[in-house]
Design a protein around this motif. Sequence first.
Motif, mmCIF file in Angstrom:
data_model
loop_
_atom_site.group_PDB
_atom_site.id
_atom_site.type_symbol
_atom_site.label_atom_id
_atom_site.label_comp_id
_atom_site.label_asym_id
_atom_site.label_seq_id
_atom_site.Cartn_x
_atom_site.Cartn_y
_atom_site.Cartn_z
ATOM 1 N N ILE A 573 0.850 -1.212 0.000
ATOM 2 C CA ILE A 573 0.000 0.000 0.000
ATOM 3 C C ILE A 573 0.879 1.253 0.000
ATOM 4 O O ILE A 573 1.943 1.289 0.629
ATOM 5 C CB ILE A 573 -0.952 0.005 1.226
ATOM 6 N N ASN A 574 0.425 2.279 -0.768
ATOM 7 C CA ASN A 574 1.177 3.549 -0.817
ATOM 8 C C ASN A 574 0.409 4.602 -0.034
ATOM 9 O O ASN A 574 -0.547 5.203 -0.528
ATOM 10 C CB ASN A 574 1.364 3.996 -2.274
ATOM 11 N N TYR A 575 0.830 4.804 1.208
ATOM 12 C CA TYR A 575 0.075 5.713 2.091
ATOM 13 C C TYR A 575 0.115 7.147 1.562
ATOM 14 O O TYR A 575 -0.801 7.942 1.804
ATOM 15 C CB TYR A 575 0.647 5.644 3.512
ATOM 16 N N ARG A 576 1.175 7.510 0.810
ATOM 17 C CA ARG A 576 1.294 8.899 0.326
ATOM 18 C C ARG A 576 0.199 9.199 -0.703
ATOM 19 O O ARG A 576 -0.117 10.354 -0.980
ATOM 20 C CB ARG A 576 2.686 9.145 -0.257
ATOM 21 N N SER A 577 -0.411 8.139 -1.251
ATOM 22 C CA SER A 577 -1.455 8.382 -2.271
ATOM 23 C C SER A 577 -2.843 8.501 -1.647
ATOM 24 O O SER A 577 -3.829 8.705 -2.333
ATOM 25 C CB SER A 577 -1.460 7.193 -3.248
ATOM 26 N N ILE A 578 -2.923 8.347 -0.321
ATOM 27 C CA ILE A 578 -4.251 8.404 0.319
ATOM 28 C C ILE A 578 -4.539 9.839 0.763
ATOM 29 O O ILE A 578 -3.883 10.374 1.672
ATOM 30 C CB ILE A 578 -4.316 7.440 1.528
ATOM 31 N N ARG A 579 -5.521 10.456 0.110
ATOM 32 C CA ARG A 579 -5.806 11.875 0.458
ATOM 33 C C ARG A 579 -6.426 11.957 1.849
ATOM 34 O O ARG A 579 -7.169 11.059 2.283
ATOM 35 C CB ARG A 579 -6.789 12.461 -0.559
ATOM 36 N N GLY A 580 -6.061 13.006 2.600
ATOM 37 C CA GLY A 580 -6.666 13.254 3.919
ATOM 38 C C GLY A 580 -5.773 12.832 5.071
ATOM 39 O O GLY A 580 -5.934 13.293 6.191
ATOM 40 N N LEU A 581 -4.777 11.954 4.781
ATOM 41 C CA LEU A 581 -3.876 11.550 5.872
ATOM 42 C C LEU A 581 -2.819 12.631 6.071
ATOM 43 O O LEU A 581 -2.246 13.144 5.098
ATOM 44 C CB LEU A 581 -3.176 10.228 5.535
ATOM 45 N N SER A 582 -2.519 12.994 7.334
ATOM 46 C CA SER A 582 -1.484 14.015 7.588
ATOM 47 C C SER A 582 -0.107 13.403 7.340
ATOM 48 O O SER A 582 0.045 12.175 7.392
ATOM 49 C CB SER A 582 -1.560 14.463 9.057
ATOM 50 N N ASN A 583 0.882 14.248 7.083
ATOM 51 C CA ASN A 583 2.244 13.730 6.851
ATOM 52 C C ASN A 583 2.718 12.939 8.066
ATOM 53 O O ASN A 583 3.345 11.887 7.936
ATOM 54 C CB ASN A 583 3.195 14.893 6.569
ATOM 55 N N GLU A 584 2.356 13.433 9.259
ATOM 56 C CA GLU A 584 2.793 12.739 10.487
ATOM 57 C C GLU A 584 2.188 11.324 10.531
ATOM 58 O O GLU A 584 2.892 10.345 10.768
ATOM 59 C CB GLU A 584 2.344 13.551 11.710
ATOM 60 N N SER A 585 0.895 11.214 10.205
ATOM 61 C CA SER A 585 0.254 9.883 10.220
ATOM 62 C C SER A 585 0.883 8.992 9.151
ATOM 63 O O SER A 585 1.142 7.807 9.389
ATOM 64 C CB SER A 585 -1.247 10.028 9.965
ATOM 65 N N ILE A 586 1.166 9.562 7.990
ATOM 66 C CA ILE A 586 1.794 8.762 6.911
ATOM 67 C C ILE A 586 3.145 8.233 7.394
ATOM 68 O O ILE A 586 3.468 7.051 7.216
ATOM 69 C CB ILE A 586 1.953 9.618 5.634
ATOM 70 N N ASP A 587 3.909 9.081 8.092
ATOM 71 C CA ASP A 587 5.218 8.635 8.603
ATOM 72 C C ASP A 587 5.046 7.451 9.557
ATOM 73 O O ASP A 587 5.739 6.441 9.461
ATOM 74 C CB ASP A 587 5.927 9.790 9.336
ATOM 75 N N ILE A 606 -1.678 7.501 15.611
ATOM 76 C CA ILE A 606 -2.720 7.285 14.596
ATOM 77 C C ILE A 606 -4.084 7.552 15.226
ATOM 78 O O ILE A 606 -4.403 7.002 16.284
ATOM 79 C CB ILE A 606 -2.645 5.860 14.024
ATOM 80 N N THR A 607 -4.868 8.419 14.573
ATOM 81 C CA THR A 607 -6.160 8.818 15.166
ATOM 82 C C THR A 607 -7.301 8.007 14.574
ATOM 83 O O THR A 607 -7.140 7.378 13.514
ATOM 84 C CB THR A 607 -6.430 10.308 14.835
ATOM 85 N N SER A 608 -8.474 8.092 15.200
ATOM 86 C CA SER A 608 -9.637 7.365 14.648
ATOM 87 C C SER A 608 -10.029 7.993 13.305
ATOM 88 O O SER A 608 -10.505 7.292 12.412
ATOM 89 C CB SER A 608 -10.800 7.408 15.632
ATOM 90 N N ASN A 612 -10.669 5.995 9.805
ATOM 91 C CA ASN A 612 -11.844 6.144 8.920
ATOM 92 C C ASN A 612 -11.392 6.392 7.478
ATOM 93 O O ASN A 612 -11.900 5.774 6.540
ATOM 94 C CB ASN A 612 -12.741 7.277 9.419
ATOM 95 N N ILE A 613 -10.395 7.262 7.306
ATOM 96 C CA ILE A 613 -9.890 7.556 5.946
ATOM 97 C C ILE A 613 -9.345 6.275 5.310
ATOM 98 O O ILE A 613 -9.638 5.951 4.148
ATOM 99 C CB ILE A 613 -8.785 8.636 6.023
ATOM 100 N N LEU A 614 -8.617 5.505 6.119
ATOM 101 C CA LEU A 614 -8.023 4.248 5.621
ATOM 102 C C LEU A 614 -9.125 3.260 5.228
ATOM 103 O O LEU A 614 -9.065 2.639 4.162
ATOM 104 C CB LEU A 614 -7.154 3.650 6.730
ATOM 105 N N LEU A 615 -10.170 3.171 6.055
ATOM 106 C CA LEU A 615 -11.266 2.226 5.781
ATOM 107 C C LEU A 615 -11.967 2.588 4.474
ATOM 108 O O LEU A 615 -12.225 1.724 3.627
ATOM 109 C CB LEU A 615 -12.260 2.219 6.949
ATOM 110 N N VAL A 616 -12.205 3.895 4.270
ATOM 111 C CA VAL A 616 -12.863 4.353 3.026
ATOM 112 C C VAL A 616 -11.967 4.016 1.835
ATOM 113 O O VAL A 616 -12.418 3.458 0.828
ATOM 114 C CB VAL A 616 -13.146 5.875 3.099
ATOM 115 N N TYR A 617 -10.677 4.283 1.972
ATOM 116 C CA TYR A 617 -9.732 4.022 0.867
ATOM 117 C C TYR A 617 -9.717 2.533 0.527
ATOM 118 O O TYR A 617 -9.830 2.144 -0.644
ATOM 119 C CB TYR A 617 -8.325 4.464 1.291
ATOM 120 N N LEU A 618 -9.656 1.670 1.541
ATOM 121 C CA LEU A 618 -9.588 0.215 1.297
ATOM 122 C C LEU A 618 -10.882 -0.278 0.650
ATOM 123 O O LEU A 618 -10.869 -1.110 -0.264
ATOM 124 C CB LEU A 618 -9.320 -0.521 2.613
#
Length: 631
Positions: A573-587, A606-608, A612-618
């Motif tokens: 998975i490429n976390y940098r391609s997921i819109r809405g995630l902060s750079n800190e969360s991506i790190d 990592i916040t809830s 949610n953003i990850l669940l929508v993306y998946l």
Amino acid sequence: MIYNAGNYDVIVIGAGHAGCEAAVASAKLGASTLLLTMNLDSIALMPCNPSVGGPAKGNLVREIDALGGIMGLNTDRSRIQIRRLNMSKGPAVRALRAQADKKLYQRLMTILLERQENLDVKQAEVTRIIVENDKVKGVLTRTGAIFSCSTVVLTTGTYLRGKIIIGDVSHEGGPNGQFPATELALSLKELGLNMGRFKTGTPPRISGRSINWDKLIEQPGDKGPLNFSFWHDCSNRPNVSCWLTHTNETTHKIIRDNLDRAPLFSGRIEGKGPRYCPSIEDKVVRFSDKPSHQIFLEPEGLETEEWYIQGLSTSLPEDVQLHILHSIPGLEKAEMMRPGYAIEYDYIDPTQLKLSLECKTIKGLFTAGQINGTSGYEEAAAQGLIAGINAARLLQDKEPLILKRNQAYIGVMIDDLVTKGVSEPYRLLTSRAEHRLLLREDNADLRLGFIGHEIGLLSDKCFKKLEQKEKGINKGIEILKNSHVGSQNESIQRILKDCKETPLKNTASLADLLKRPKVRYQHLADYDLVPKFPVDVASEIEMIIKYEGYINKENMQVERLMKLEAKKIPDNINYRSIRGLSNESIDHLERVRPSSVGQALRIPGITSADINILLVYLEQKRREGVVACAG
Ligand SMILES: Cc1cc2nc3c(=O)[nH]c(=O)nc-3n(C[C@H](O)[C@H](O)[C@H](O)COP(=O)(O)OP(=O)(O)OC[C@H]3O[C@@H](n4cnc5c(N)ncnc54)[C@H](O)[C@@H]3O)c2cc1C
């Protein structure tokens, strides 16, 4: 002179508590295994306290035994005292704790290793792990031997760049006067592994002949058939006492007057120490309001006069240690046989590992034990077992064994290490387990025995015993739930009277009656209201019935959480391609690369909202047919 010294499937480096479990597990699972260790006379050395078990740690030992590991039985066979702790508290924190005869523990473990099929044990210092194209190929020893292999399990404990510190004296070294493993530490850095520095400490040892026992409080062991192992009974072992005394204001003044000579406070120690095993100087400073601290005297064995001073871990200068000892009631004339010391050592950042304990960047390299940032024999042994199992299974193209947080303390510990990392030596506590009522020490065999047998580690003989136990438990519960008695039942009324419980007025099931606080399964069996079962079966039935409500609630919570665990995240998975995630969360996500949404949820930072953003993306990817997500 470099030479080829042989080829194996699995090479285990280090015969400490992790290495012994790893080597036996991988050999038992059919992998040709080599155990290399710096000193054959220090196999399974206990450089610190001679005790095994206690809250959470005791659960680990029983889980190791349930899976087919060796620490539980080796402890039972070498123990010189055993106690059940926290019996006045709930079952989730009750635990066994044993004092082991250190030398006997080592002797029994050594002979077990030497006689294990498929396993060779050799003395050598490994200075390099040979890696080609990010894959393990073998190891090089200080004497030029190259052993080739497909997987390596690294369990080098407190030896990597080991440094001993006593007051203003320090020197390179491992525990108990052994060599450090400095070259290997440097080669691990060259392999690109992130390393950190921790420290731990141990107290002085004194001669039993120099102790004034009249001034101490005896702490005897517990009677009865108490064993770590579910499969063997060793309750005919000796049960000697430990002894209790206390520090006092004089002790604390000696320490305060010498803090300028304390490496811990003079900056001579750089490594971070274990919060839950603080040195005495640390305790006197941190808890300055406390007039005294408990000191337990623990025997190191039956054939030695050495006594371990639990609670007096220190790296203060030797002369100060002597003054401290002589200020403590009963130790006024203590003869110090070994001084206390601190040891600093390198560990690897465990977020570089998968849940199988395989390294993410080097295929076939597994690490286990203190090298992963934990502290404790039990924590090390549990990791060693899992790493040894998975090293063999990798070779056999089998899925790795990964225990979940609701299945085992082993699962809780490994998930904590690889998901959250460590900032100080990690010690397992019951409070780390969110499902601890399910992870009791008494049901480890029912939770893990079937898995141990399925993977080929637990013998058929032990498995039969487990099946018998489970059958008995199910039968007992069924009878209790389906048997109803009324107020005219004399036996029940007598039991309730003897237990000072209110008499029965209406019809009730025997299960409901067993839920009454003072009613025990044995009471019902004594009146032939239920079948007589062996103690371990009867106490398990009682536990399940009495805590049924809490256990059901816990299981429902597990079910909810398992939904997120089942949501797998693809390795690529490429976390940098997921819109809405902060750079800190991506790190954070990039560093840990969690295998499931459930694991992502536990990454610090990592916040809830991220989840949610990850669940929508998946879900989007699943609909596009890019990823196959269960559930
Ligand atoms: C001074 C001291 C105090 C401690 N205090 C506590 C405490 O208070 N509480 C607690 O829970 N735990 C304590 N511990 C930790 C406890 O001892 C360890 O957690 C446990 O022993 C770790 O087991 P392990 O298998 O990871 O490593 P170890 O038991 O350290 O074994 C490592 C093995 O690897 C071998 N080895 C190392 N490098 C090489 C190499 N390059 N080649 C070949 N062989 C190698 C060594 O010879 C050794 O046999 C203490 C340890 C020490 C040393």
